[in-house]
Design an enzyme around this catalytic site. Structure first.
Site, short mmCIF file in Angstrom:
data_model
loop_
_atom_site.label_atom_id
_atom_site.label_comp_id
_atom_site.label_asym_id
_atom_site.label_seq_id
_atom_site.Cartn_x
_atom_site.Cartn_y
_atom_site.Cartn_z
N PHE A 141 2.26 5.63 14.08
CA PHE A 141 1.08 5.96 13.28
C PHE A 141 1.11 5.09 12.03
O PHE A 141 1.99 5.21 11.19
CB PHE A 141 1.02 7.44 12.87
CG PHE A 141 -0.24 7.73 12.09
CD1 PHE A 141 -1.44 7.94 12.75
CD2 PHE A 141 -0.24 7.72 10.71
CE1 PHE A 141 -2.62 8.15 12.04
CE2 PHE A 141 -1.41 7.92 9.99
CZ PHE A 141 -2.59 8.14 10.66
N ASP A 173 7.15 0.31 7.64
CA ASP A 173 6.12 1.20 7.10
C ASP A 173 6.83 2.45 6.59
O ASP A 173 7.17 3.35 7.35
CB ASP A 173 5.10 1.55 8.19
CG ASP A 173 4.00 2.49 7.68
OD1 ASP A 173 4.17 3.07 6.59
OD2 ASP A 173 2.98 2.65 8.38
N LYS A 220 1.15 6.93 0.00
CA LYS A 220 1.33 8.37 -0.17
C LYS A 220 1.98 8.75 -1.51
O LYS A 220 1.31 8.77 -2.51
CB LYS A 220 2.08 8.94 1.04
CG LYS A 220 1.18 8.89 2.30
CD LYS A 220 1.58 9.85 3.38
CE LYS A 220 0.46 9.97 4.41
NZ LYS A 220 0.69 9.24 5.66
C1 LIG Z 1 -0.24 8.31 6.32
C2 LIG Z 1 0.32 7.09 6.91
C3 LIG Z 1 -0.41 5.89 6.92
C4 LIG Z 1 -1.84 5.80 6.47
O1 LIG Z 1 -2.02 6.15 5.13
P1 LIG Z 1 -3.49 6.50 4.59
O2 LIG Z 1 -3.32 6.60 3.13
O3 LIG Z 1 -3.89 7.80 5.22
O4 LIG Z 1 -4.39 5.38 5.02
C5 LIG Z 1 0.22 4.77 7.43
N1 LIG Z 1 1.48 4.80 7.89
C6 LIG Z 1 2.21 5.95 7.89
C7 LIG Z 1 3.61 5.92 8.40
C8 LIG Z 1 1.64 7.13 7.42
O5 LIG Z 1 2.34 8.27 7.46
#
Ligand SMILES: *Cc1c(COP(=O)(O)O)cnc(C)c1O
Length: 408
Positions: free
Chosen positions: A146, A231, A260
Site C-alpha cells: 500500500f 516507504d 503521516k
Molecule cells: C498512508 C500511506 C500512504 C499514503 O499516504 P496518504 O497521506 O494517505 O496519501 C503511503 N504509503 C504508506 C505505507 C501508507 O501507510
C-alpha cells in the site's frame, strides 16, 4: 465510558452518510474532541484511540509542543509558496535531513505525493545516472503493498478494491512476493531503477518480513545498482520502537519516504530524503507543490523532529509495545489465530469462525476502544505512542472480553 445524555450521534452519522461519497466505511462514532490517546464523541462518550489516524497521530492528539508550534506559526506566516523562501524552510529541511542521515529533503504534503516524488526521482536518476534507455525504467514492488491512491500508485497495487476499474494503468512496475529475496533478484534487470517497499506492510495487516529480508534487499540493491526506496510513511517516526522500521536491521535505504506522523496529526506533511547523488537530479520546474514545505507545515514538522530527537517516543513504543505484544500473544489460540508487528503496532488475526474484523471493531467500540479492521478478519492496533501500560491493559481486556463473548 460515561452514559450518553444526548443523542447527537445518529443524526450526525446520517448527515455524513447522506452527503459524502462512500469511499470509506467508518465506524458510527462522531468525534468532537481529543487529547493524547483519548477521543470524546458528540454524546460525551470517551474512547481509547487504538488507530491514531493510521499512525498520523504517533504523538497523540493535540500534543502540547506540537499545538504550541502551530499556534505560534499561525500568528506569523502560514503560506508563501515555494516561489519565495521563509524562515522555517531551511531549518526544517536541515533538521529532517539530519534525522534521516541524508543530504537533501524534498517536502510535499500527502504520503501519495511523496511516493510519486520517489517514483519520479528514481526514474530520472535511472535515466541520467544509471543510463537506462529513455522510457524503459522499471521499479520492483511487493505484492500486498500500500503506497497510496493515485492512478500511478494503484497501477501496481495487488488489492482489487484499490485497483479495479481505475485503469488504464501506468506501466513500469514489477510485482514480486513480499519477503522473497530470490524473486526480487530475478525481477531486477538492467532497466531496474528502484525497489520500492514498506519495511513492514501496514495496510496488508502489519506484515513483518522474515528476519534478514531488509538486509538482503539492501545488499541486492547495492550489488545491482538499484535504489532502495523505503516507504516509511506508516512504519516510520517512532511507531516500531526505532526512528525508522529499517533501523531494526541496521539498514539504510537510499531514499526514505515519509508522511503521516511528520505532520503531528495537525497538518499534512510528507517528504522524501536522499543523498545529493539521487535528489540532486531534479532541476527547477520539474517537480513541486503549492503547499509543500509551507511555513505552518515546517513549523509543526520541526516540533515533531525535536520530539523524535529526544528518543522518548521511540523508547515508549519499544517498552509499551512489548507489553502490548505480550498481552496479545496470550490470546493466540483463544480467539486469535495470529499476532504480528513491532513496537506499538500490531496486526491481530481474529479466528474468522468467530467474527469479521468489522464486527470486532464495532464490539470494541461499544467497550470504549477504537480500532479498525483491515482485510477480512484482521484488526490493526496502532495506539498513539503516549499510551500507558494501564491503557494497553484496558484495551487488551476489552479484546479478551469481545473474543470470550463470541465463544472463544
Ligand atoms: C498512508 C500511506 C500512504 C499514503 O499516504 P496518504 O497521506 O494517505 O496519501 C503511503 N504509503 C504508506 C505505507 C501508507 O501507510
Amino acid at each position: 465510558m460515561t452514559a450518553a445524555v444526548t443523542n447527537r450521534t445518529a443524526p450526525a452519522v446520517a448527515e455524513a452518510e447522506r452527503w459524502t461519497a462512500h469511499n470509506y466505511h467508518p465506524l458510527p462514532v462522531v468525534i468532537a474532541e481529543a487529547e493524547g490517546a483519548w477521543v470524546t464523541d458528540v454524546d460525551g462518550r470517551r474512547y481509547l484511540d487504538c488507530l491514531a489516524g493510521y499512525s498520523a497521530l504517533n504523538f497523540g492528539h493535540r500534543h502540547p509542543a506540537l499545538v504550541a508550534a502551530a499556534r505560534e506559526q499561525l500568528d506569523r506566516v502560514t503560506l508563501t509558496s515555494r516561489a519565495f523562501l521563509h524562515d522555517q524552510f531551511g531549518p526544517f529541511c536541515h533538521e529532517l535531513a539530519q534525522l534521516c542521515g541524508k543530504d537533501l529533503v524534498l517536502p510535499m504534503n500527502t504520503g501519495a505525493e511523496a511516493v510519486e516524488t520517489a517514483i519520479k526521482v528514481s526514474r530520472k536518476w535511472g535515466y541520467k545516472v544509471k543510463g537506462v534507455p529513455d522510457g524503459r525504467a522499471t521499479i520492483v514492488v511487493a505484492d500486498g503493498n500500500f503506497h497510496g491512491r493515485t492512478t500511478t500508485i494503484v497501477s501496481f497495487s495487488t488489492d482489487p478494491e484499490a485497483r479495479a476499474d481505475f485503469g488504464p494503468y501506468t506501466p513500469g512496475f514489477r510485482v514480486v512476493p513480499y519477503g522473497d529475496l530470490d524473486a526480487m533478484a530475478a525481477a531486477i534487470d538492467d532497466t531496474t531503477v528502484a525497489v520500492l517497499l514498506e519495511p513492514i506492510q501496514g495496510e496488508a495487516g502489519v506484515l513483518v518480513p522474515p528476519a534478514g529480508y531488509l538486509t538482503g534487499v539492501r545488499a541486492l540493491c547495492t550489488e545491482r545498482g538499484v535504489l532502495f526506496v523505503a516507504d516509511e510513511i506508516q512504519s516510520g517516526l517512532g511507531r516500531t520502537g526505532d526512528t525508522f522500521a529499517c533501523d531494526h536491521e541496521g539498514v539504510v535505504p537510499d531514499m526514505y519516504v515519509l508522511g503521516k506522523a511528520l505532520g503531528g496529526g495537525i497538518v499534512p506533511v510528507s517528504a522524501v530524503a536522499a543523498g545529493s547523488d539521487v535528489l540532486g537530479v531534479l532541476r527547477p520546474g520539474e517537480h513541486g507543490s503549492t503547499f509543500g514545505g509551507n511555513p505552518l507545515a515546517c513549523a509543526v514538522a520541526r516540533a515533531v523532529i525535536a520530539l523524535l530527537n529526544t528518543g522518548e517516543p521511540q523508547a515508549r513504543a519499544k517498552e509499551v509495545g512489548a507489553h502490548l505484544h505480550s498481552r496479545l500473544a496470550d490470546l493466540v489460540g483463544h480467539g486469535l489465530t495470529a499476532v504480528r508487528g513491532r513496537g506499538l503496532w500490531a496486526g491481530v488475526d481474529i479466528d474468522p469462525a468467530l467474527m469479521t474484523g468489522r464486527a470486532a471493531s464495532e464490539r470494541l467500540m461499544a467497550r470504549g476502544v477504537l480500532a479498525k479492521d483491515t482485510h477480512g478478519s484482521t484488526l490493526r492496533l496502532a495506539p498513539p505512542l503516549v499510551v500507558t501500560v494501564d491503557e494497553i491493559d484496558a484495551a487488551a481486556d476489552a479484546i479478551t472480553e469481545v473474543l470470550k463473548n463470541s465463544g472463544a
